[in-house]
Design a protein around this motif. Structure first.
Motif, PDB file in Angstrom:
ATOM      1  N   LEU A  27      17.149-107.279 -11.036  1.00 29.29           N
ATOM      2  CA  LEU A  27      15.810-107.291 -10.454  1.00 29.29           C
ATOM      3  C   LEU A  27      14.908-106.242 -11.099  1.00 29.29           C
ATOM      4  N   GLY A  28      15.424-105.551 -12.105  1.00 28.68           N
ATOM      5  CA  GLY A  28      14.610-104.630 -12.882  1.00 28.68           C
ATOM      6  C   GLY A  28      14.719-103.172 -12.489  1.00 28.68           C
ATOM      7  N   HIS A  29      15.651-102.850 -11.595  1.00 26.73           N
ATOM      8  CA  HIS A  29      15.761-101.468 -11.137  1.00 26.73           C
ATOM      9  C   HIS A  29      16.735-100.662 -11.993  1.00 26.73           C
ATOM     10  N   GLU A  30      16.498 -99.374 -12.059  1.00 27.61           N
ATOM     11  CA  GLU A  30      17.441 -98.444 -12.670  1.00 27.61           C
ATOM     12  C   GLU A  30      18.344 -97.948 -11.542  1.00 27.61           C
ATOM     13  N   VAL A  31      19.597 -98.343 -11.554  1.00 25.81           N
ATOM     14  CA  VAL A  31      20.452 -98.121 -10.384  1.00 25.81           C
ATOM     15  C   VAL A  31      21.782 -97.507 -10.781  1.00 25.81           C
ATOM     16  N   ARG A  32      22.242 -96.585  -9.949  1.00 23.31           N
ATOM     17  CA  ARG A  32      23.527 -95.922 -10.138  1.00 23.31           C
ATOM     18  C   ARG A  32      24.215 -95.788  -8.788  1.00 23.31           C
ATOM     19  N   ALA A  33      25.531 -95.547  -8.823  1.00 23.84           N
ATOM     20  CA  ALA A  33      26.300 -95.200  -7.631  1.00 23.84           C
ATOM     21  C   ALA A  33      27.189 -94.027  -7.989  1.00 23.84           C
ATOM     22  N   ILE A  34      27.409 -93.135  -7.029  1.00 20.44           N
ATOM     23  CA  ILE A  34      28.272 -91.979  -7.280  1.00 20.44           C
ATOM     24  C   ILE A  34      29.372 -91.896  -6.232  1.00 20.44           C
ATOM     25  N   ASP A  35      30.439 -91.193  -6.595  1.00 19.50           N
ATOM     26  CA  ASP A  35      31.482 -90.820  -5.640  1.00 19.50           C
ATOM     27  C   ASP A  35      31.071 -89.517  -4.975  1.00 19.50           C
ATOM     28  N   LEU A  36      31.061 -89.482  -3.663  1.00 13.72           N
ATOM     29  CA  LEU A  36      30.895 -88.218  -2.969  1.00 13.72           C
ATOM     30  C   LEU A  36      32.174 -87.391  -3.120  1.00 13.72           C
ATOM     31  N   PRO A  37      32.118 -86.077  -2.916  1.00 11.70           N
ATOM     32  CA  PRO A  37      33.308 -85.241  -3.065  1.00 11.70           C
ATOM     33  C   PRO A  37      34.495 -85.751  -2.250  1.00 11.70           C
ATOM     34  N   SER A  38      35.643 -85.855  -2.915  1.00 10.96           N
ATOM     35  CA  SER A  38      36.951 -86.315  -2.396  1.00 10.96           C
ATOM     36  C   SER A  38      37.075 -87.830  -2.348  1.00 10.96           C
ATOM     37  N   HIS A  39      36.047 -88.554  -2.738  1.00  9.09           N
ATOM     38  CA  HIS A  39      36.074 -90.017  -2.707  1.00  9.09           C
ATOM     39  C   HIS A  39      36.181 -90.576  -4.122  1.00  9.09           C
ATOM     40  N   ASP A  41      36.921 -91.320  -7.664  1.00 11.51           N
ATOM     41  CA  ASP A  41      37.552 -90.541  -8.731  1.00 11.51           C
ATOM     42  C   ASP A  41      37.272 -89.044  -8.630  1.00 11.51           C
ATOM     43  N   ASP A  42      36.567 -88.628  -7.594  1.00 12.13           N
ATOM     44  CA  ASP A  42      36.282 -87.201  -7.459  1.00 12.13           C
ATOM     45  C   ASP A  42      37.533 -86.467  -6.974  1.00 12.13           C
ATOM     46  N   PRO A  43      37.928 -85.367  -7.650  1.00  9.29           N
ATOM     47  CA  PRO A  43      39.195 -84.715  -7.350  1.00  9.29           C
ATOM     48  C   PRO A  43      39.161 -83.694  -6.219  1.00  9.29           C
ATOM     49  N   THR A  44      38.009 -83.484  -5.579  1.00 11.02           N
ATOM     50  CA  THR A  44      37.918 -82.476  -4.530  1.00 11.02           C
ATOM     51  C   THR A  44      38.900 -82.788  -3.394  1.00 11.02           C
ATOM     52  N   THR A  50      32.616 -80.622   2.907  1.00 13.23           N
ATOM     53  CA  THR A  50      31.640 -80.453   3.980  1.00 13.23           C
ATOM     54  C   THR A  50      30.476 -81.428   3.776  1.00 13.23           C
ATOM     55  N   LEU A  51      29.685 -81.602   4.816  1.00 19.06           N
ATOM     56  CA  LEU A  51      28.502 -82.453   4.709  1.00 19.06           C
ATOM     57  C   LEU A  51      27.512 -81.863   3.709  1.00 19.06           C
ATOM     58  N   GLU A  52      27.408 -80.549   3.656  1.00 21.31           N
ATOM     59  CA  GLU A  52      26.510 -79.916   2.687  1.00 21.31           C
ATOM     60  C   GLU A  52      26.931 -80.244   1.254  1.00 21.31           C
ATOM     61  N   GLU A  53      28.252 -80.316   1.012  1.00 21.83           N
ATOM     62  CA  GLU A  53      28.710 -80.684  -0.331  1.00 21.83           C
ATOM     63  C   GLU A  53      28.323 -82.122  -0.667  1.00 21.83           C
ATOM     64  N   TYR A  54      28.335 -82.996   0.315  1.00 22.36           N
ATOM     65  CA  TYR A  54      27.841 -84.354   0.077  1.00 22.36           C
ATOM     66  C   TYR A  54      26.385 -84.296  -0.377  1.00 22.36           C
ATOM     67  N   GLN A 161      39.117 -89.598   4.882  1.00 27.79           N
ATOM     68  CA  GLN A 161      37.752 -89.149   5.122  1.00 27.79           C
ATOM     69  C   GLN A 161      37.762 -87.752   5.740  1.00 27.79           C
ATOM     70  N   SER A 162      36.910 -86.870   5.243  1.00 30.48           N
ATOM     71  CA  SER A 162      36.796 -85.521   5.777  1.00 30.48           C
ATOM     72  C   SER A 162      36.314 -85.528   7.223  1.00 30.48           C
ATOM     73  N   ALA A 163      37.058 -84.850   8.099  1.00 33.66           N
ATOM     74  CA  ALA A 163      36.629 -84.731   9.486  1.00 33.66           C
ATOM     75  C   ALA A 163      35.461 -83.759   9.614  1.00 33.66           C
ATOM     76  N   ALA A 164      35.474 -82.687   8.823  1.00 33.56           N
ATOM     77  CA  ALA A 164      34.386 -81.712   8.898  1.00 33.56           C
ATOM     78  C   ALA A 164      33.039 -82.351   8.571  1.00 33.56           C
ATOM     79  N   ALA A 165      33.017 -83.182   7.532  1.00 29.57           N
ATOM     80  CA  ALA A 165      31.767 -83.847   7.153  1.00 29.57           C
ATOM     81  C   ALA A 165      31.280 -84.785   8.248  1.00 29.57           C
TER      82      ALA A 165
END
Length: 236
Positions: A27-39, A41-44, A50-54, A161-165
């Protein structure tokens, strides 16, 4: 054309957007997706998240004015990012997502709904610092209207899933509330009751609220329709 960043929900990762990414790009958009920390391929380690790290991970991924699309728990993550620094955030789209209410972490906000379909499926770790979802219950809750291949793919990838977040409230200010905010209600959702989604969406401008006849995972069940809905909202 808009720059769009897709943010997954609890126990998911960037992988869940595999079908929506090309649909939005078409549709013409520049689009990306990321892994949040611990999700994904992220190794955290999940117990350190924490939610702040997200929020920081989202902000670090921005390189210009960007619309954030948050699915489910991702509603908290995108709101946290906006509260930390809205400079490069062009708008927030909540996809069958939790729109934070004052003083409530996600786990507490979920309990505001009259129905609690997720509660029987939550499996807390022994240290209570993370949780997962019962793999026998997840397909019916999250993917009941998705292709079998997508269901198998998702079950192979979901993570703790992180409980703290999930227990951290957000200090809400005009940083997030002054941004263009849109909501997509999934009317066949079995995880977040549609009635509760509509209650959350009632606090949005009605012109920025739309429906999809989907369960909780429209990125698998109807990625093209989801892409069109996002496209319409980012152009509003």
């Amino acid at each position: 054309m808009a720059r769009i960043l897709l943010i997954h929900g609890a126990s998911h990762g960037a992988w869940c957007w595999r079908d929506t990414l090309p649909a939005l790009a078409a549709l013409g958009h520049e689009v990306r997706a990321i892994d949040l920390p611990s999700h994904g391929d992220d190794p955290t380690p999940v117990n350190e998240v924490t939610l702040e790290e997200y929020g920081r991970a989202i902000l670090d991924a921005l390189d210009g004015p960007t619309v954030l699309v948050g699915h489910s728990m991702g509603g908290y993550a995108i709101t946290q990012a906006a509260e930390m620094d809205p400079t490069h955030i062009a708008g927030l789209v909540y996809l069958c997502a939790y729109d934070p209410w004052p003083g409530l972490g996600l786990s507490q906000m979920r309990m505001e709904a009259e129905e609690q379909p997720l509660l029987p499926a939550i499996r807390m770790a022994e240290d209570r610092r993370s949780f997962t979802f019962d793999p026998d219950m997840a397909p019916n809750l999250f993917y009941h209207d998705c292709p079998p291949e997508a269901v198998a793919f998702a079950l192979d990838h979901i993570c703790p899933q992180s409980a703290a977040a999930s227990n951290t409230p957000i200090q809400l200010t005009e940083n997030s509330r002054a941004l263009p905010r849109s909501y997509i209600v999934c009317t066949k959702d079995r995880a977040i009751p549609p009635a509760f989604q509509r209650l959350m969406a009632s606090r949005f401008d009605a012109a920025r609220v739309t429906d999809l006849p989907s369960g909780h995972s429209p990125f698998f069940s109807m990625p093209d329709a989801l892409a069109r809905a996002i496209d319409t909202l980012v152009k509003a």
